[in-house]
Design an enzyme around this catalytic site. Structure first.
Site, PDB file in Angstrom:
ATOM      1  N   ASP A   1       0.852  -1.185   0.000  1.00 31.36           N
ATOM      2  CA  ASP A   1       0.000   0.000   0.000  1.00 31.36           C
ATOM      3  C   ASP A   1       0.891   1.239   0.000  1.00 31.36           C
ATOM      4  O   ASP A   1       1.572   1.521   0.984  1.00 31.36           O
ATOM      5  CB  ASP A   1      -0.887  -0.032   1.243  1.00 31.36           C
TER       6      ASP A   1
ATOM      7  N   GLY B   1      -8.454   5.279  -7.871  1.00 29.28           N
ATOM      8  CA  GLY B   1      -7.191   4.548  -7.803  1.00 29.28           C
ATOM      9  C   GLY B   1      -6.221   5.118  -6.784  1.00 29.28           C
ATOM     10  O   GLY B   1      -6.595   5.488  -5.669  1.00 29.28           O
TER      11      GLY B   1
ATOM     12  N   ASP C   1      -4.651   7.944  -6.785  1.00 35.06           N
ATOM     13  CA  ASP C   1      -4.949   9.343  -6.493  1.00 35.06           C
ATOM     14  C   ASP C   1      -5.978   9.461  -5.367  1.00 35.06           C
ATOM     15  O   ASP C   1      -5.767  10.183  -4.385  1.00 35.06           O
ATOM     16  CB  ASP C   1      -5.458  10.013  -7.776  1.00 35.06           C
TER      17      ASP C   1
ATOM     18  N   GLY D   1      -2.898   1.587 -14.375  1.00 35.34           N
ATOM     19  CA  GLY D   1      -4.223   1.272 -13.842  1.00 35.34           C
ATOM     20  C   GLY D   1      -5.312   1.790 -14.761  1.00 35.34           C
ATOM     21  O   GLY D   1      -5.472   1.343 -15.902  1.00 35.34           O
TER      22      GLY D   1
END
Length: 184
Positions: free
Chosen positions: A10, A32, A34, A128
């Site tokens: 993470d 995502g 951001d 992503g």
């Protein structure tokens, strides 16, 4: 000498000087990585991003560029926001956008170094929501980190990746490029 690390994890939990946000050009949060950074970092990051938008970045952050804010509640000191390119599909436009992918990585590392960061953690920029093939992102990221001069990137560059598949792509890219990486 630069150390390049790979980690499954993470990004918002990384104890490094700077983390890189795969942002959208508005700098006002999104999905995502951001969205996760804005949620975990709290409102201070958004306030700084709004100030940037009210000033020098009135039209948003251009693709391939990078800018820093404080990290709010995150364990890092700074967030380096960069906008990666959207994958256009194969063809001539992909070459132009590939240069923007390189620029997003290069500028992110340079901004972190310019802040005095000794360590930086990056996600898989554009892999992503923006749809870029993860193998190309991995090769670009590893190549840029390995080639950056001493003053163009922090001494520790850590790629924090969200899945075993993405981690495997970065591992394979490092092997293809002959770049030593450490998995942590």
């Amino acid at each position: 000498m630069r150390r390049i690390e790979l980690r499954l994890g993470d990004l918002t939990a990384e104890h490094v000087d700077a983390i890189v946000n795969a942002a959208n050009s508005s700098l006002l949060g999104g999905g995502g990585v951001d969205g996760a950074i804005h949620r975990a970092g709290g409102p201070a990051i958004l306030e700084e991003c709004r100030a940037l938008r009210a000033g020098e970045l009135r039209d948003g952050l251009p693709t391939g560029e990078a800018v820093a804010t404080g990290a709010g509640l995150l364990p890092a000191r700074w967030v380096v926001h960069t906008v990666g390119p959207v994958w256009p599909g194969p063809g001539p436009e992909a070459d132009r956008r590939r240069a923007l992918l390189v620029a997003a990585h290069r500028h992110s590392l340079a901004v972190a170094a310019g802040l005095g960061a000794a360590s930086v953690a990056l996600p898989a920029i554009s892999a992503g929501t923006y749809g870029w093939p993860v193998d190309e992102v991995a090769e670009t990221a590893i190549a840029v980190a390995a080639a950056a001069g001493a003053d163009a990137a922090p001494p520790l560059v850590r790629f924090v990746l969200s899945s075993e598949r993405v981690l495997g792509a970065y591992r394979a890219a490092a092997e293809r490029l002959g770049v030593a990486v450490e998995e942590v």
